[in-house]
Design an enzyme around this catalytic site. Structure first.
Site, PDB file in Angstrom:
ATOM      1  N   TYR A 229     -11.624  -2.541  -5.036  1.00 27.06           N
ATOM      2  CA  TYR A 229     -10.098  -2.015  -4.604  1.00 27.06           C
ATOM      3  C   TYR A 229     -10.253  -0.655  -4.505  1.00 27.06           C
ATOM      4  O   TYR A 229      -9.562  -0.042  -3.141  1.00 27.06           O
ATOM      5  CB  TYR A 229      -9.189  -2.582  -5.291  1.00 27.06           C
ATOM      6  CG  TYR A 229      -7.742  -2.230  -5.076  1.00 27.06           C
ATOM      7  CD1 TYR A 229      -7.089  -2.891  -4.100  1.00 27.06           C
ATOM      8  CD2 TYR A 229      -7.256  -0.994  -5.914  1.00 27.06           C
ATOM      9  CE1 TYR A 229      -5.570  -2.268  -3.893  1.00 27.06           C
ATOM     10  CE2 TYR A 229      -6.012  -0.760  -5.446  1.00 27.06           C
ATOM     11  CZ  TYR A 229      -5.110  -1.221  -4.641  1.00 27.06           C
ATOM     12  OH  TYR A 229      -3.870  -0.887  -4.280  1.00 27.06           O
TER      13      TYR A 229
ATOM     14  N   LYS B  64      -9.339   1.804  -0.956  1.00 25.30           N
ATOM     15  CA  LYS B  64      -8.343   2.865  -0.966  1.00 25.30           C
ATOM     16  C   LYS B  64      -8.755   4.304  -0.629  1.00 25.30           C
ATOM     17  O   LYS B  64      -8.138   5.073   0.271  1.00 25.30           O
ATOM     18  CB  LYS B  64      -7.588   2.987  -2.096  1.00 25.30           C
ATOM     19  CG  LYS B  64      -6.978   1.500  -2.167  1.00 25.30           C
ATOM     20  CD  LYS B  64      -5.762   1.213  -1.067  1.00 25.30           C
ATOM     21  CE  LYS B  64      -4.756   0.216  -1.364  1.00 25.30           C
ATOM     22  NZ  LYS B  64      -3.748  -0.071  -0.172  1.00 25.30           N
TER      23      LYS B  64
ATOM     24  N   SER C 183      -3.781   4.536  -2.728  1.00 22.06           N
ATOM     25  CA  SER C 183      -3.372   4.391  -4.045  1.00 22.06           C
ATOM     26  C   SER C 183      -3.901   5.470  -5.048  1.00 22.06           C
ATOM     27  O   SER C 183      -5.042   5.966  -4.556  1.00 22.06           O
ATOM     28  CB  SER C 183      -3.868   2.976  -4.369  1.00 22.06           C
ATOM     29  OG  SER C 183      -4.073   2.716  -5.912  1.00 22.06           O
TER      30      SER C 183
HETATM   31  N1  LIG Z   1       1.570  -2.792  -6.955  1.00 18.13           N
HETATM   32  C1  LIG Z   1       0.909  -1.687  -7.588  1.00 18.13           C
HETATM   33  O1  LIG Z   1       0.599  -1.622  -8.425  1.00 18.13           O
HETATM   34  C2  LIG Z   1       0.238  -0.771  -6.256  1.00 18.13           C
HETATM   35  C3  LIG Z   1      -0.178   0.205  -6.662  1.00 18.13           C
HETATM   36  C4  LIG Z   1      -0.873   1.355  -5.904  1.00 18.13           C
HETATM   37  C5  LIG Z   1      -0.857   0.873  -4.659  1.00 18.13           C
HETATM   38  N2  LIG Z   1      -0.286  -0.300  -4.135  1.00 18.13           N
HETATM   39  C6  LIG Z   1      -0.480  -0.537  -2.543  1.00 18.13           C
HETATM   40  O2  LIG Z   1       0.849  -0.729  -2.136  1.00 18.13           O
HETATM   41  C7  LIG Z   1       0.731  -1.571  -0.859  1.00 18.13           C
HETATM   42  C8  LIG Z   1       2.067  -2.474  -1.160  1.00 18.13           C
HETATM   43  O3  LIG Z   1       1.713  -3.510  -2.340  1.00 18.13           O
HETATM   44  P1  LIG Z   1       2.943  -4.380  -3.008  1.00 18.13           P
HETATM   45  O4  LIG Z   1       2.864  -3.687  -4.615  1.00 18.13           O
HETATM   46  O5  LIG Z   1       4.189  -3.996  -2.332  1.00 18.13           O
HETATM   47  O6  LIG Z   1       2.378  -5.721  -2.691  1.00 18.13           O
HETATM   48  P2  LIG Z   1       2.885  -7.179  -2.438  1.00 18.13           P
HETATM   49  O7  LIG Z   1       2.142  -8.029  -2.853  1.00 18.13           O
HETATM   50  O8  LIG Z   1       4.428  -7.153  -2.997  1.00 18.13           O
HETATM   51  O9  LIG Z   1       3.242  -7.086  -0.884  1.00 18.13           O
HETATM   52  C9  LIG Z   1       1.986  -7.222   0.086  1.00 18.13           C
HETATM   53  C10 LIG Z   1       2.493  -7.993   1.195  1.00 18.13           C
HETATM   54  O10 LIG Z   1       1.303  -7.838   2.236  1.00 18.13           O
HETATM   55  C11 LIG Z   1       1.560  -9.085   2.730  1.00 18.13           C
HETATM   56  N3  LIG Z   1      -0.069  -9.413   3.211  1.00 18.13           N
HETATM   57  C12 LIG Z   1      -1.160  -9.803   2.563  1.00 18.13           C
HETATM   58  N4  LIG Z   1      -2.200  -9.815   3.028  1.00 18.13           N
HETATM   59  C13 LIG Z   1      -1.885  -9.563   4.420  1.00 18.13           C
HETATM   60  C14 LIG Z   1      -2.540  -9.548   5.777  1.00 18.13           C
HETATM   61  N5  LIG Z   1      -3.885  -9.797   5.836  1.00 18.13           N
HETATM   62  N6  LIG Z   1      -1.701  -9.544   6.795  1.00 18.13           N
HETATM   63  C15 LIG Z   1      -0.454  -8.912   6.788  1.00 18.13           C
HETATM   64  N7  LIG Z   1       0.192  -9.246   5.577  1.00 18.13           N
HETATM   65  C16 LIG Z   1      -0.462  -9.261   4.502  1.00 18.13           C
HETATM   66  C17 LIG Z   1       1.876 -10.185   1.620  1.00 18.13           C
HETATM   67  O11 LIG Z   1       2.208 -11.325   2.090  1.00 18.13           O
HETATM   68  C18 LIG Z   1       3.072  -9.377   0.900  1.00 18.13           C
HETATM   69  O12 LIG Z   1       4.124  -9.572   1.606  1.00 18.13           O
HETATM   70  C19 LIG Z   1      -0.599  -2.023  -0.882  1.00 18.13           C
HETATM   71  O13 LIG Z   1      -1.297  -1.475   0.175  1.00 18.13           O
HETATM   72  C20 LIG Z   1      -1.075  -1.837  -2.240  1.00 18.13           C
HETATM   73  O14 LIG Z   1      -2.653  -1.854  -2.281  1.00 18.13           O
HETATM   74  C21 LIG Z   1       0.092  -1.248  -5.035  1.00 18.13           C
END
Ligand SMILES: NC(=O)c1ccc[n+]([C@@H]2O[C@H](COP(=O)([O-])OP(=O)(O)OC[C@H]3O[C@@H](n4cnc5c(N)ncnc54)[C@H](O)[C@@H]3O)[C@@H](O)[C@H]2O)c1
Length: 259
Positions: free
Chosen positions: A157, A161, A145
């Protein structure tokens, strides 16, 4: 087809970046094991892939549990014969978006580190063991991230990361002699995935619209990041086109960290 005949496992494939990547990997010819803690959601992803004539199987796995991670990788070997690519994509947000450092409890800290950092550690460890056993190298991609590259809020968080980023570089260097590549993508704000809702953002359309506007304004290119933006970067990094790319932390951030 950039991923023809590749066998890939993607975690968090029930939503957001994981689902978009599973769809793109399958479109590029990969056979995909879609893993998520929510079996319902990941089965929906597999249905979408099958409707598009792709090949995928669903598996329920909690990435913070070692036995689940091993079983998830066994699913790849059991169904498709081997493992070529592991995409450790799961990440959970701060329990409440905007929470300050001093508001975090020890339980919040432990939960964030166990999913975001231990989950990636377990994935890397067991993928490396398999790649070494199989021979012929392998590919790991992690989702980091921008919050792990710069101070951004979401202190704990962001620290998880930052740990993911360092693990990525260390695995890349340690495993380069075995032909194992390891990279990360580092997304900025993605209001359209499930992530912000998981951090307590209300689902109302006007709230989403405001979040999209605010995140877009933070990015020099002027728009929020989408799961599909990340999936495109992911396809490149896991493909043979990136055969000489390892240890890279690729921001998918509309220029946010370059400012
Ligand atoms: N959305 C943002 O703003 C953002 C920004 C930077 C980085 N990220 C990173 O991107 C990645 C994907 O996030 P996203 O935005 O697609 O989120 P999302 O919430 O849409 O998807 C995350 C998925 O992970 C699953 N999950 C949660 N805990 C779990 C576990 N312990 N074991 C297995 N599955 C699990 C959830 O059920 C969900 O389907 C993450 O690593 C997040 O930290 C997101």
């Amino acid at each position: 087809m950039l991923l023809e005949n590749k066998i890939a496992v993607i975690t968090g494939a029930g939503s957001g970046v994981g689902r978009a990547s599973a769809l793109r990997f399958a479109e590029e010819g990969a056979r995909v094991v879609c893993a998520d803690i929510s079996l319902d959601r990941v089965e929906e992803t597999v249905e979408l892939i099958k409707k598009a004539a792709g090949t995928a199987v669903a598996v329920k796995a909690d990435v913070s549990a070692e036995a689940d991670v091993i079983a998830m990788l066994d699913t790849a070997a059991g169904n498709f014969g081997r493992l070529d690519i592991l995409y450790n994509n799961v990440g959970i947000p701060t329990p409440r978006l905007g929470m300050r450092l001093e508001e975090h409890t020890v339980e919040d800290f432990d939960r964030l580190t166990s999913v975001n950092l231990r989950g990636v550690f377990l994935g890397c460890k067991h993928a490396v063991l398999r790649f070494k056993q199989q021979g012929g190298g392998g590919v790991i991609l992690n989702t980091g991230s921008v919050a792990g590259l710069v101070g951004w809020g979401g202190t704990v968080y962001g620290a998880t990361k930052g740990g993911v980023h360092q693990l990525t570089r260390a695995v890349a260097i340690e495993c380069a002699p075995e032909g194992i590549r390891c990279n990360a993508i580092c997304p900025a704000g993605m209001p359209y995935t499930g992530f912000m809702a998981a951090g307590g953002m209300p689902a109302a359309p006007e709230v989403l619209e405001q979040a999209a506007k605010t995140t877009g304004e933070n990015h020099p290119l002027g728009r929020p990041i989408t799961a599909e933006d990340c999936a495109e970067a992911a396809v490149y990094l896991v493909s043979d086109r990136a055969a000489n790319v390892t240890g890279v932390l690729l921001p998918v951030d509309g220029g946010y960290v370059a400012r």
